[in-house]
Enzyme design. Sequence first.
Site, mmCIF file in Angstrom:
data_model
loop_
_atom_site.group_PDB
_atom_site.id
_atom_site.type_symbol
_atom_site.label_atom_id
_atom_site.label_comp_id
_atom_site.label_asym_id
_atom_site.label_seq_id
_atom_site.Cartn_x
_atom_site.Cartn_y
_atom_site.Cartn_z
ATOM 1 N N ASN A 43 0.759 -0.933 0.292
ATOM 2 C CA ASN A 43 -0.044 -0.375 -0.186
ATOM 3 C C ASN A 43 0.839 1.414 0.000
ATOM 4 O O ASN A 43 2.049 1.662 0.519
ATOM 5 C CB ASN A 43 -0.824 -0.336 1.494
ATOM 6 N N GLU A 45 0.937 4.997 0.149
ATOM 7 C CA GLU A 45 -0.795 6.397 0.684
ATOM 8 C C GLU A 45 -0.132 7.626 0.200
ATOM 9 O O GLU A 45 1.269 7.888 -0.311
ATOM 10 C CB GLU A 45 -0.915 5.921 2.581
ATOM 11 N N CYS A 54 -3.940 0.322 -3.097
ATOM 12 C CA CYS A 54 -3.559 -1.315 -1.873
ATOM 13 C C CYS A 54 -2.746 -2.155 -2.139
ATOM 14 O O CYS A 54 -2.197 -1.470 -4.020
ATOM 15 C CB CYS A 54 -5.126 -1.681 -1.831
ATOM 16 N N GLU A 56 -2.592 -4.867 -2.992
ATOM 17 C CA GLU A 56 -3.521 -6.001 -4.231
ATOM 18 C C GLU A 56 -3.041 -4.260 -5.640
ATOM 19 O O GLU A 56 -2.574 -5.761 -6.753
ATOM 20 C CB GLU A 56 -4.874 -6.443 -4.298
ATOM 21 N N CYS A 87 -10.260 -5.395 0.621
ATOM 22 C CA CYS A 87 -11.271 -4.493 0.080
ATOM 23 C C CYS A 87 -12.315 -4.551 -0.480
ATOM 24 O O CYS A 87 -12.009 -5.604 -1.490
ATOM 25 C CB CYS A 87 -10.199 -3.586 0.358
ATOM 26 N N CYS A 90 -10.843 -4.312 -4.317
ATOM 27 C CA CYS A 90 -9.286 -5.129 -4.584
ATOM 28 C C CYS A 90 -9.604 -6.618 -4.764
ATOM 29 O O CYS A 90 -9.616 -7.484 -5.229
ATOM 30 C CB CYS A 90 -8.276 -5.330 -3.908
HETATM 31 N N1 THU Z 1 -5.024 -1.888 2.085
HETATM 32 C C1 THU Z 1 -4.702 -2.189 1.587
HETATM 33 O O1 THU Z 1 -3.259 -1.984 0.993
HETATM 34 N N2 THU Z 1 -5.108 -3.550 0.743
HETATM 35 C C2 THU Z 1 -6.727 -4.315 1.409
HETATM 36 O O2 THU Z 1 -7.438 -4.614 0.406
HETATM 37 C C3 THU Z 1 -7.166 -2.898 2.560
HETATM 38 C C4 THU Z 1 -6.204 -1.847 2.698
HETATM 39 C C5 THU Z 1 -4.426 -0.729 3.034
HETATM 40 C C6 THU Z 1 -4.840 0.689 2.100
HETATM 41 C C7 THU Z 1 -4.761 2.117 3.361
HETATM 42 O O3 THU Z 1 -3.448 2.240 2.701
HETATM 43 C C8 THU Z 1 -4.243 0.906 4.628
HETATM 44 O O4 THU Z 1 -4.357 -0.611 4.685
HETATM 45 C C9 THU Z 1 -5.263 1.252 5.720
HETATM 46 O O5 THU Z 1 -6.497 1.148 5.374
#
Ligand code: THU
Length: 134
Positions: A43, A45, A54, A56, A87, A90
Amino acid sequence: MNNQEKLHNLALRAFQNAYCPYSEFPVGAALLSKEGHFFSGCNTENISYPVGTCAEAGAIAAMTAAGDRRIAEILILADGQNLITPCGACRQRIKEFAAPQTLIHLATPQKIVKTLTIEELLPLSFTEGSLTHD
Ligand code: THU
């Protein structure tokens, strides 16, 4: 080392490199394409929060950039009290490149905790067959 161990190692490295100063919740993902190549993502940000991506999405974009189009198996790694599942967005991203039997491994930094299929994670999904006109 078998494929699942390789996926776990790659996802762990991505997890350790995750850029997540706002959530402080690192996630790593690694996938093996049907073509036999490994890809990973973390991930990433942004100070403009909705711009973050994310893990994925990163792994899948690396796969498509290399020209591969099918996911054989994918592993998502995070650390938490509860089981971390992809999520909703994803799940849809994985679905695009997955077959019904495609395995999705959910892991902690220590081990794979659960393995399931995209059909279990995203039943009744919007697919090519949904995109029809009368
Ligand atoms: N996140 C992912 O990388 N993948 C997911 O399937 C769920 C959430 C990340 C996004 C964000 O940077 C952190 O987790 C908190 O939500």
